[in-house]
Design a protein around this motif. Structure first.
Motif, PDB file in Angstrom:
ATOM      1  N   ILE A   9       0.780  -1.111  -0.038  1.00  0.00           N
ATOM      2  CA  ILE A   9       0.025   0.011  -0.028  1.00  0.00           C
ATOM      3  C   ILE A   9       0.983   1.300   0.033  1.00  0.00           C
ATOM      4  CG2 ILE A   9      -1.564   1.471   1.264  1.00  0.00           C
ATOM      5  CD1 ILE A   9      -2.947  -1.316   2.203  1.00  0.00           C
ATOM      6  N   LEU A  10       1.918   1.078   0.886  1.00  0.00           N
ATOM      7  CA  LEU A  10       2.754   2.469   0.842  1.00  0.00           C
ATOM      8  C   LEU A  10       3.689   2.487  -0.269  1.00  0.00           C
ATOM      9  CD1 LEU A  10       4.111   2.157   4.607  1.00  0.00           C
ATOM     10  CD2 LEU A  10       2.518   3.544   3.831  1.00  0.00           C
ATOM     11  N   GLN A  11       3.891   1.361  -1.129  1.00  0.00           N
ATOM     12  CA  GLN A  11       4.803   1.584  -2.314  1.00  0.00           C
ATOM     13  C   GLN A  11       3.695   2.003  -3.163  1.00  0.00           C
ATOM     14  OE1 GLN A  11       7.775   0.851  -2.756  1.00  0.00           O
ATOM     15  NE2 GLN A  11       8.070   1.020  -4.952  1.00  0.00           N
ATOM     16  N   ALA A  12       2.650   1.639  -3.308  1.00  0.00           N
ATOM     17  CA  ALA A  12       1.555   2.255  -4.306  1.00  0.00           C
ATOM     18  C   ALA A  12       1.542   3.677  -4.219  1.00  0.00           C
ATOM     19  CB  ALA A  12       0.303   1.464  -4.246  1.00  0.00           C
ATOM     20  N   VAL A  13       1.368   4.230  -2.983  1.00  0.00           N
ATOM     21  CA  VAL A  13       1.033   5.462  -2.704  1.00  0.00           C
ATOM     22  C   VAL A  13       2.292   6.285  -3.207  1.00  0.00           C
ATOM     23  CG1 VAL A  13       1.026   7.371  -0.872  1.00  0.00           C
ATOM     24  CG2 VAL A  13      -0.670   5.322  -0.838  1.00  0.00           C
ATOM     25  N   TYR A  14       3.617   5.803  -2.985  1.00  0.00           N
ATOM     26  CA  TYR A  14       4.524   6.348  -3.475  1.00  0.00           C
ATOM     27  C   TYR A  14       4.867   6.628  -4.738  1.00  0.00           C
ATOM     28  CZ  TYR A  14       9.868   7.094  -4.088  1.00  0.00           C
ATOM     29  OH  TYR A  14      10.880   7.485  -4.817  1.00  0.00           O
ATOM     30  N   GLU A  15       4.567   5.419  -5.606  1.00  0.00           N
ATOM     31  CA  GLU A  15       4.737   5.256  -6.941  1.00  0.00           C
ATOM     32  C   GLU A  15       3.670   6.251  -7.746  1.00  0.00           C
ATOM     33  OE1 GLU A  15       6.970   3.900  -8.247  1.00  0.00           O
ATOM     34  OE2 GLU A  15       7.673   2.372  -7.363  1.00  0.00           O
ATOM     35  N   SER A  16       2.362   6.527  -6.896  1.00  0.00           N
ATOM     36  CA  SER A  16       1.384   7.493  -7.540  1.00  0.00           C
ATOM     37  C   SER A  16       1.789   8.838  -7.580  1.00  0.00           C
ATOM     38  CB  SER A  16       0.086   7.247  -6.552  1.00  0.00           C
ATOM     39  OG  SER A  16       0.271   7.695  -5.209  1.00  0.00           O
ATOM     40  N   LEU A  17       2.890   9.428  -6.910  1.00  0.00           N
ATOM     41  CA  LEU A  17       3.481  10.417  -6.817  1.00  0.00           C
ATOM     42  C   LEU A  17       4.454  11.124  -8.139  1.00  0.00           C
ATOM     43  CD1 LEU A  17       3.961  11.126  -2.949  1.00  0.00           C
ATOM     44  CD2 LEU A  17       1.875  11.382  -4.212  1.00  0.00           C
ATOM     45  N   PHE A  18       4.456   9.702  -8.699  1.00  0.00           N
ATOM     46  CA  PHE A  18       5.646  10.223 -10.110  1.00  0.00           C
ATOM     47  C   PHE A  18       4.894   9.660 -11.433  1.00  0.00           C
ATOM     48  CE2 PHE A  18       8.048   9.252  -6.281  1.00  0.00           C
ATOM     49  CZ  PHE A  18       8.987  10.028  -6.324  1.00  0.00           C
ATOM     50  N   ALA A  19       5.352  10.367 -12.404  1.00  0.00           N
ATOM     51  CA  ALA A  19       4.883  10.186 -13.674  1.00  0.00           C
ATOM     52  C   ALA A  19       5.995   9.311 -14.330  1.00  0.00           C
ATOM     53  CB  ALA A  19       4.673  11.425 -14.616  1.00  0.00           C
ATOM     54  N   PHE A  20       5.835   7.935 -14.746  1.00  0.00           N
ATOM     55  CA  PHE A  20       6.748   7.207 -15.352  1.00  0.00           C
ATOM     56  C   PHE A  20       6.162   5.925 -15.967  1.00  0.00           C
ATOM     57  CE2 PHE A  20       6.610   5.164 -11.405  1.00  0.00           C
ATOM     58  CZ  PHE A  20       7.216   4.018 -11.538  1.00  0.00           C
ATOM     59  N   ARG A  21       6.750   5.530 -16.921  1.00  0.00           N
ATOM     60  CA  ARG A  21       6.338   4.150 -17.602  1.00  0.00           C
ATOM     61  C   ARG A  21       7.425   3.195 -17.271  1.00  0.00           C
ATOM     62  NH1 ARG A  21       2.861   4.349 -21.812  1.00  0.00           N
ATOM     63  NH2 ARG A  21       4.094   2.642 -22.771  1.00  0.00           N
ATOM     64  N   LEU A  22       7.175   1.947 -17.126  1.00  0.00           N
ATOM     65  CA  LEU A  22       7.838   0.826 -16.869  1.00  0.00           C
ATOM     66  C   LEU A  22       8.965   0.541 -17.887  1.00  0.00           C
ATOM     67  CD1 LEU A  22       8.074  -1.462 -14.807  1.00  0.00           C
ATOM     68  CD2 LEU A  22       6.518  -2.914 -16.172  1.00  0.00           C
ATOM     69  N   THR A  23       8.741   0.908 -19.044  1.00  0.00           N
ATOM     70  CA  THR A  23       9.714   0.739 -20.013  1.00  0.00           C
ATOM     71  C   THR A  23      11.020   1.868 -19.902  1.00  0.00           C
ATOM     72  OG1 THR A  23       8.443   2.273 -21.518  1.00  0.00           O
ATOM     73  CG2 THR A  23       8.252  -0.079 -21.779  1.00  0.00           C
ATOM     74  N   ALA A  24      10.583   2.817 -19.158  1.00  0.00           N
ATOM     75  CA  ALA A  24      11.717   3.732 -18.688  1.00  0.00           C
ATOM     76  C   ALA A  24      11.926   4.016 -17.373  1.00  0.00           C
ATOM     77  CB  ALA A  24      11.667   5.052 -19.532  1.00  0.00           C
ATOM     78  N   PRO A  25      12.033   3.271 -16.500  1.00  0.00           N
ATOM     79  CA  PRO A  25      11.939   3.404 -15.051  1.00  0.00           C
ATOM     80  C   PRO A  25      12.763   4.461 -14.455  1.00  0.00           C
ATOM     81  CG  PRO A  25      13.192   1.450 -15.346  1.00  0.00           C
ATOM     82  CD  PRO A  25      12.678   1.926 -16.438  1.00  0.00           C
ATOM     83  N   GLY A  26      13.886   4.684 -15.068  1.00  0.00           N
ATOM     84  CA  GLY A  26      14.799   5.705 -14.792  1.00  0.00           C
ATOM     85  C   GLY A  26      14.336   7.190 -15.188  1.00  0.00           C
ATOM     86  N   ASP A  27      13.462   7.291 -15.969  1.00  0.00           N
ATOM     87  CA  ASP A  27      12.709   8.539 -16.457  1.00  0.00           C
ATOM     88  C   ASP A  27      11.436   8.810 -15.678  1.00  0.00           C
ATOM     89  OD1 ASP A  27      12.392  10.869 -17.751  1.00  0.00           O
ATOM     90  OD2 ASP A  27      11.655  10.067 -19.691  1.00  0.00           O
ATOM     91  N   ARG A  28      11.683   9.279 -14.410  1.00  0.00           N
ATOM     92  CA  ARG A  28      10.463   9.387 -13.542  1.00  0.00           C
ATOM     93  C   ARG A  28      10.514  11.025 -13.420  1.00  0.00           C
ATOM     94  NH1 ARG A  28       9.771   6.219  -8.545  1.00  0.00           N
ATOM     95  NH2 ARG A  28      10.185   4.374  -9.881  1.00  0.00           N
ATOM     96  N   GLU A  29       9.496  11.421 -13.137  1.00  0.00           N
ATOM     97  CA  GLU A  29       9.209  12.750 -12.836  1.00  0.00           C
ATOM     98  C   GLU A  29       8.141  12.956 -11.423  1.00  0.00           C
ATOM     99  OE1 GLU A  29       7.579  17.146 -14.423  1.00  0.00           O
ATOM    100  OE2 GLU A  29       7.390  15.203 -15.842  1.00  0.00           O
TER     101      GLU A  29
END
Length: 277
Positions: A9-29
């Motif tokens: 749950i906490l991981q999903a909350v954290y990931e929801s704060l970023f815009a990124f695609r799985l094909t480019a995990p390093g390119d997150r905003e």
């Protein structure tokens, strides 16, 4: 519980704060609540929320009535038949959900199904009826399959509640001239309110997270998509992890709201129902 529940749950909350695609995990905003703004401004989300809520309300309402009837049958049955009845009633619940969904899909399929032939005498049903080519018919099959699969679960919970109803109260009510309906309304149901709340709450949460039946039967076509399927498509198909996580978090919040409303609505003192001081 922390490993399998809190951390995801906490991981999903954290990931929801970023815009990124799985094909480019390093390119997150980092976008903060931007993903939530995108999801909540999308009509698809609100349509799926409406469909999910509709499925939940209909299935839980029908299952509560049918489950209570089955619980009464099992409770009143003679001792020699109780084991056989409980086993027969539990068969649908023992089937894996995916297998059950496929069985219902092939039963109603226009090419391989037998429903159109068996029930051709029912007005509106004929061999050319394609159940999965429209919203209302598709939802009917999805809801019917869900009711068939999970009604035994509610019946077991309600059966446990019936076992807690004092038999002397029922006998006293009958001696005072109460009818069967009056005994049910004024003695049985009030004394198993906690069991009813647990059954409704468990099934409401489960029905709100429905996925398998919709994914197998329609894959969300004809406006039958639910929130779980929307989160799956966004995260797995489109690989939009940030948006998919935001949908999952919103789904979790909806589940928490359902819990809160159910507990407030029933106003059950669970400690008192367990006999605790």
């Amino acid at each position: 519980m922390l490993a399998v529940t809190a951390y995801p749950i906490l991981q999903a909350v954290y990931e929801s704060l970023f815009a990124f695609r799985l094909t480019a995990p390093g390119d997150r905003e980092f976008v903060g609540l931007g993903n939530y703004a995108v999801v909540l401004s999308d009509q698809v989300f609100w349509r799926d929320l409406l469909v999910t809520t509709l499925i939940m309300l209909v299935t839980v309402a029908v299952e509560l009535v049918l489950g209570f009837a089955l619980a009464l049958v099992m409770h009143r049955a003679v001792r020699q038949l109780r084991g056989l009845l409980r086993t027969a009633i539990l068969v649908p619940y023992g089937i894996i959900t995916v297998v059950s969904a496929f069985a219902w899909f092939y039963a109603f399929d226009i090419n391989s199904g037998f429903i159109n032939q068996w029930f051709g005498w029912v007005p509106g049903i004929d061999p050319s009826l394609n159940w999965f080519a429209g919203t209302s018919t598709s939802l009917f099959v999805i809801i019917a399959s869900e009711i068939w699969k999970t009604t035994p679960f509610i019946s077991l919970l309600l059966l446990a509640g019936l076992a807690q109803v004092p038999g002397d109260l029922e006998e006293a009510a009958k001696v005072d001239g109460a009818t069967g309906w009056q005994v049910l309304k004024r003695v049985i149901i009030p004394n198993m309110k906690a069991a009813i709340m647990v059954a409704v709450l468990f099934r409401a949460l489960d029905a709100f997270r429905i996925f398998d039946n919709v994914f197998i039967m329609t894959n969300g076509a004809y406006n039958t998509e639910v929130l779980s399927l929307l989160a799956y498509k966004t995260s797995i198909t489109r690989l939009e992890i940030g948006l998919g996580s935001a949908i999952s978090v919103l789904l979790f919040l909806c589940v928490m709201i359902i819990c809160f409303v159910a507990i407030k609505l029933f106003k059950v003192d669970l400690a008192g129902a367990r006999g605790e001081s």
